[in-house]
Design a protein around this motif. Structure first.
Motif, short mmCIF file in Angstrom:
data_model
loop_
_atom_site.label_atom_id
_atom_site.label_comp_id
_atom_site.label_asym_id
_atom_site.label_seq_id
_atom_site.Cartn_x
_atom_site.Cartn_y
_atom_site.Cartn_z
N VAL A 157 0.69 -1.17 0.00
CA VAL A 157 0.03 -0.24 0.01
C VAL A 157 0.70 1.22 0.03
CG1 VAL A 157 -1.99 -1.02 0.84
CG2 VAL A 157 -0.26 -0.19 2.43
N ALA A 158 1.96 1.21 0.65
CA ALA A 158 2.83 2.23 0.78
C ALA A 158 3.25 2.79 -0.62
CB ALA A 158 3.94 2.16 1.68
N ARG A 159 3.62 1.68 -1.25
CA ARG A 159 4.54 1.68 -2.89
C ARG A 159 3.17 2.42 -3.52
NH1 ARG A 159 6.44 -3.80 -2.15
NH2 ARG A 159 8.46 -3.66 -1.60
N TYR A 160 2.05 1.88 -3.73
CA TYR A 160 0.80 2.28 -4.23
C TYR A 160 0.67 3.49 -4.00
CZ TYR A 160 -3.74 2.37 -6.14
OH TYR A 160 -5.16 2.94 -6.72
N LEU A 161 0.68 4.08 -2.83
CA LEU A 161 0.35 5.78 -2.73
C LEU A 161 1.56 6.48 -3.14
CD1 LEU A 161 -1.21 5.31 0.94
CD2 LEU A 161 -2.24 5.83 -1.15
N LEU A 162 2.63 5.87 -2.83
CA LEU A 162 3.72 6.82 -3.56
C LEU A 162 3.67 6.76 -4.92
CD1 LEU A 162 6.74 5.15 -1.24
CD2 LEU A 162 5.76 7.62 -1.23
N ASN A 163 3.43 5.69 -5.71
CA ASN A 163 3.34 5.70 -7.24
C ASN A 163 2.26 6.70 -7.58
OD1 ASN A 163 5.52 3.93 -7.59
ND2 ASN A 163 4.13 2.16 -7.44
N LEU A 164 1.30 6.87 -6.75
CA LEU A 164 0.38 7.85 -7.05
C LEU A 164 0.81 9.33 -6.82
CD1 LEU A 164 -3.12 6.16 -5.97
CD2 LEU A 164 -2.19 6.42 -8.17
N GLY A 165 2.09 9.48 -6.36
CA GLY A 165 2.40 10.99 -6.13
C GLY A 165 2.09 11.31 -4.69
N HIS A 166 1.61 10.52 -3.76
CA HIS A 166 1.36 10.89 -2.43
C HIS A 166 2.89 11.08 -1.60
CE1 HIS A 166 -2.81 10.89 -3.65
NE2 HIS A 166 -2.73 9.67 -3.69
N ARG A 167 2.69 12.23 -1.15
CA ARG A 167 4.01 12.32 -0.18
C ARG A 167 3.80 12.59 1.31
NH1 ARG A 167 5.23 10.35 -4.04
NH2 ARG A 167 6.61 10.68 -5.74
N LYS A 168 2.69 13.22 1.43
CA LYS A 168 2.13 13.30 2.95
C LYS A 168 1.06 12.28 3.42
CE LYS A 168 0.56 16.91 6.17
NZ LYS A 168 1.23 16.63 7.29
N ILE A 169 1.70 11.23 4.15
CA ILE A 169 0.58 10.39 4.33
C ILE A 169 0.31 10.12 5.76
CG2 ILE A 169 0.08 7.77 4.01
CD1 ILE A 169 2.06 7.73 1.79
N CYS A 170 -0.99 10.05 6.04
CA CYS A 170 -1.61 10.17 7.56
C CYS A 170 -2.03 8.57 7.70
CB CYS A 170 -2.61 10.77 7.78
SG CYS A 170 -2.95 10.74 9.53
N TYR A 171 -1.15 7.88 8.77
CA TYR A 171 -1.74 6.69 9.10
C TYR A 171 -2.30 6.32 10.38
CZ TYR A 171 -0.38 1.55 9.44
OH TYR A 171 -0.57 0.20 9.30
#
Length: 329
Positions: A157-171
């Protein structure tokens, strides 16, 4: 019962247990008498003779949420299929759990109870009690583990979000003492770190795997005035659904304003709006394998326990989108 039917105790036993040594008329007569008397066999007496109960025990600490319902139902159906009964022990008291594990009331234990600690596992192994742990990595002579690879799921899921260009992610975490929560968060953090992005502790929320608690945590986060993240990653689907409801209540549109992703792929994830992107967790499969593995241990078909890891896959739906503010190479 034997006196009423006019037969021997062994004849009653053979009839009730389906042992094919009786004349059909005799067996039918005994069964009719048993039905008329509402006769219930004394399992304790039977167990003392056979040293077996044909009962498995499932030890859990909660039945809240879809996860445990799916798991318990799968385990029950597999037990029924293979000729075993299932007793569910719902307790957070390790002494109660251990008393039932060691009390010879069950032939083997399936344990999804974080209060059963490593020192207890050693005693279980010493007593040669057939045991299967769920999402705990224990292996011994009579102990196996069936584990969902939550670490890999966190990576995916981290790779997926990074590949979408997301850089600030709240967990949004669940309970940090639980194996699957620890592994999901670790997989996420390790992947984020390798990408060179610094994860802020301010972007770590606790939702306790619950919709309401996650709703409250996200609502407070938004109202705090902090910069909105590119995406929310929840440790399970209920938390993700609570997150989406909180964002909607604040006028934030998913996924146009922020992406949301969950874990487990429960049935609800297909019915919320937008449809939830998540990681499929083979919960029912894990329960079935736990029963099969436990019965193999009981029947002596395994000389040593094993650790079996199950992998999930990313289920892409509508709750995530490209971050338009980041140029993706």
């Amino acid at each position: 019962m034997a006196r009423e039917a006019g037969v021997s105790i062994s004849t009653v036993s053979n009839a009730l247990n389906g042992i094919d040594v009786l004349h059909p008329n005799t067996r039918e007569h005994v069964l009719k008498v048993a039905k008329r008397l509402n006769y219930i066999p004394n399992l304790n007496g039977k167990n003392l003779k056979s040293n077996a109960t044909k009962v498995l025990g499932l030890f859990i600490t909660s039945m809240q949420g879809p996860y445990y319902g799916i798991l318990a139902d799968a385990i029950y159906k597999e037990c029924e299929k293979l000729g075993y009964e299932l007793n569910i022990f719902l307790t957070k008291n390790e002494f109660t759990a251990l008393a039932n594990i060691f009390g010879k009331r069950i032939d083997g234990a399936i344990i999804s109870n974080e209060y059963i600690r490593e020192e207890h596992v050693e005693k279980i192994e010493q007593a040669n009690i057939p045991t299967v742990f769920l999402d705990r990595e224990f292996v011994g002579r009579t102990i196996s583990s069936i584990v969902f690879d939550s670490y890999k799921g966190g990576q995916d899921v981290a790779r997926y979000l990074l590949n979408l260009g997301h850089r600030k992610i709240c967990y949004i975490r669940g309970y940090e003492n639980l194996y699957d929560d620890v592994q999901r968060f670790k997989g996420f953090i390790d992947t984020i770190d390798k990408s060179g992005i610094l994860f802020s502790h301010d972007d770590l929320l606790v939702g306790y795997f619950e919709e309401e608690a996650s709703y409250a945590a996200v609502k407070a986060y938004v109202k705090s005035g902090k910069a909105l993240p590119d995406a929310f990653l929840a440790a399970n689907d209920l938390s993700a659904i609570g997150c989406m409801k909180a964002l909607k209540s604040e006028g934030i549109i998913v996924p146009d304003d922020v992406s949301v992703i969950g874990f487990d792929n429960i049935d609800l994830s297909e019915y919320v709006s937008p449809l939830l992107t998540t990681v499929n967790n083979p919960i029912a499969r894990q329960g079935i394998l736990a029963v099969d593995s436990l019965i193999e241990i009981i029947q002596g078909k395994k000389s040593h326990g094993i650790l079996e890891k199950l992998e999930g896959n990313l289920v892409v739906r509508n709750s995530c989108t490209l971050n338009k503010n980041v140029l993706i190479e």
